[in-house]
Design a protein around this motif. Structure first.
Motif, PDB file in Angstrom:
ATOM      1  N   SER A 116      -6.045  -0.606   4.805  1.00  0.00           N
ATOM      2  CA  SER A 116      -5.293   0.134   3.788  1.00  0.00           C
ATOM      3  C   SER A 116      -4.779  -0.824   2.722  1.00  0.00           C
ATOM      4  O   SER A 116      -4.669  -2.034   2.951  1.00  0.00           O
ATOM      5  CB  SER A 116      -4.110   0.883   4.409  1.00  0.00           C
ATOM      6  OG  SER A 116      -4.537   1.915   5.260  1.00  0.00           O
ATOM      7  N   VAL A 137      -3.645  -4.261   6.653  1.00  0.00           N
ATOM      8  CA  VAL A 137      -3.066  -3.679   5.441  1.00  0.00           C
ATOM      9  C   VAL A 137      -2.830  -4.807   4.440  1.00  0.00           C
ATOM     10  O   VAL A 137      -2.335  -5.876   4.803  1.00  0.00           O
ATOM     11  CB  VAL A 137      -1.737  -2.959   5.728  1.00  0.00           C
ATOM     12  CG1 VAL A 137      -1.134  -2.405   4.430  1.00  0.00           C
ATOM     13  CG2 VAL A 137      -1.940  -1.822   6.725  1.00  0.00           C
ATOM     14  N   GLY A 176      -5.647  11.357   4.246  1.00  0.00           N
ATOM     15  CA  GLY A 176      -6.562  10.447   4.923  1.00  0.00           C
ATOM     16  C   GLY A 176      -7.082  11.020   6.228  1.00  0.00           C
ATOM     17  O   GLY A 176      -8.266  10.877   6.555  1.00  0.00           O
ATOM     18  N   ALA A 225      -0.381   4.602   4.031  1.00  0.00           N
ATOM     19  CA  ALA A 225      -1.243   3.482   4.405  1.00  0.00           C
ATOM     20  C   ALA A 225      -1.358   3.326   5.920  1.00  0.00           C
ATOM     21  O   ALA A 225      -2.376   2.830   6.413  1.00  0.00           O
ATOM     22  CB  ALA A 225      -0.716   2.188   3.785  1.00  0.00           C
TER      23      ALA A 225
END
Length: 338
Positions: A95, A176, A118, A168
């Motif tokens: 992410s 990430v 998502g 995220a």
């Protein structure tokens, strides 16, 4: 021997520029031969001024920008060898948290729709389950599930940043990239988000790359640090080693620019003068035009990263810097004038 979660080797990205209709196009290296490893659950900070190539590096790692040269492996698979299905799987595992939460969010979609999107796109949950997981994730980042039906403009900057972080993390990624994730927030809100990121990292099976220009914040969030200047890595290593004994003049200048809360202490390290000079990259040390310690060798020989215990530095005079950034206490008569 543990296998790195992410491995970058000789990662380079050049952009072509043309200043006029008849002018020849020139190229500028936004990332120049960058190599490093990121283990599972490891935290790396990437710091430097605007224009140093930090965001380009983040996009290269996530495959959002193709490299001009070099390779990136994630869980042993090279980005260059990925099929369409491989990229779909990779997107579920990674992410990106962008700098401005207001521009990162769709103003026409509710918060709940954006966090749940998502899961629906990747078909990992039905609508009912996606709704329940979205409420749980919003509460996990310190927001109320009642905010599901709000729009981005109805929330504060700190709340929007928490929404972006929730979006995220909703697919439980392994990596990430936080790209200046707290720079647009007030100091008090920054502290709250930093505390949130620390607690989330402890709870989740997560590795991250934290991109920032603020050395005051990054020291509380990462295990290792990478200092970049005009696309090059000038210093890297264990966060405590770099802070306690920075070996590169640029790192020392960045640390000297961090304000102290003690009014009786003032940094005396030479400050950074001038602007980023992309023309100095072609030969020698890219930082030499702004470095108070530059010597003739710096103009003709590009310094390579050298090992110094738990850190590496690319400076011809790195061995001379043997202590922390010096500071001095302000004398009583100086305090009256300060």
């Amino acid at each position: 021997m543990n296998t790195p979660l992410l491995l970058a080797r000789d990662l380079t990205r050049a952009y072509r520029h043309k200043t006029g209709f008849f002018a020849r196009p020139t190229s500028q290296l936004a990332a120049d031969s960058i190599s490093f490893e990121l283990m599972a659950r490891e935290r790396i900070g990437v710091v430097g001024e605007s224009g140093s190539g930090k965001s380009t590096l983040g996009r290269l790692l996530l495959g959002l920008t193709p490299p001009t040269r070099g390779d990136v492996w994630f869980e042993g698979v090279n980005h260059r060898d990925r099929s369409a299905q491989d990229w779909t799987t990779f997107r579920k595992c990674t992410s990106l948290v962008q700098q401005n939460p207001l521009s990162a969010l769709n103003p026409q979609m509710t918060i709940g729709e954006q966090v749940a999107e998502g899961m629906l796109v990747h078909r990992v949950a039905g609508r009912t389950e996606a709704y329940e997981r979205t409420v749980a994730m919003l509460e996990r980042v310190g927001l109320s599930g009642a905010m599901m039906n709000r729009f981005p403009h109805q929330m504060s900057g700190g709340q929007r940043q928490r929404v972006v972080i929730a979006r995220a993390l909703i697919l439980d990624p392994k990596l990430v990239v936080f790209d200046e994730a707290v720079s647009a927030l007030d100091v008090s809100v920054q502290a709250q988000v930093v505390a949130l990121l620390r607690s989330l990292w402890q709870e989740l099976d997560l590795a991250y790359v934290f991109i920032t220009h603020d050395l005051r914040i990054v020291r509380h969030l990462v295990d290792r640090i990478v200092v970049m200047y005009l696309g090059r890595v000038v210093e890297t290593g264990d966060i405590r080693a770099v802070y306690e004994q920075p070996r590169h003049p640029y790192t020392r200048a960045l640390l000297a620019s961090v304000p102290t809360m003690d009014p009786s202490v003032r940094n005396i390290e030479p400050p950074i003068k001038g602007e980023l000079d992309a023309d100095s990259v072609s030969q020698g040390c890219a930082f030499r035009s702004r470095c108070p310690f530059a010597i003739d060798r710096c103009a003709v020989e590009t310094p390579l990263l050298q090992n110094f215990g738990r850190q590496q530095a690319a400076c011809h005079r790195a061995e001379e810097f043997t202590g922390p950034v010096p500071s001095q206490a302000i004398a009583p008569q100086q305090k009256e004038m300060a």
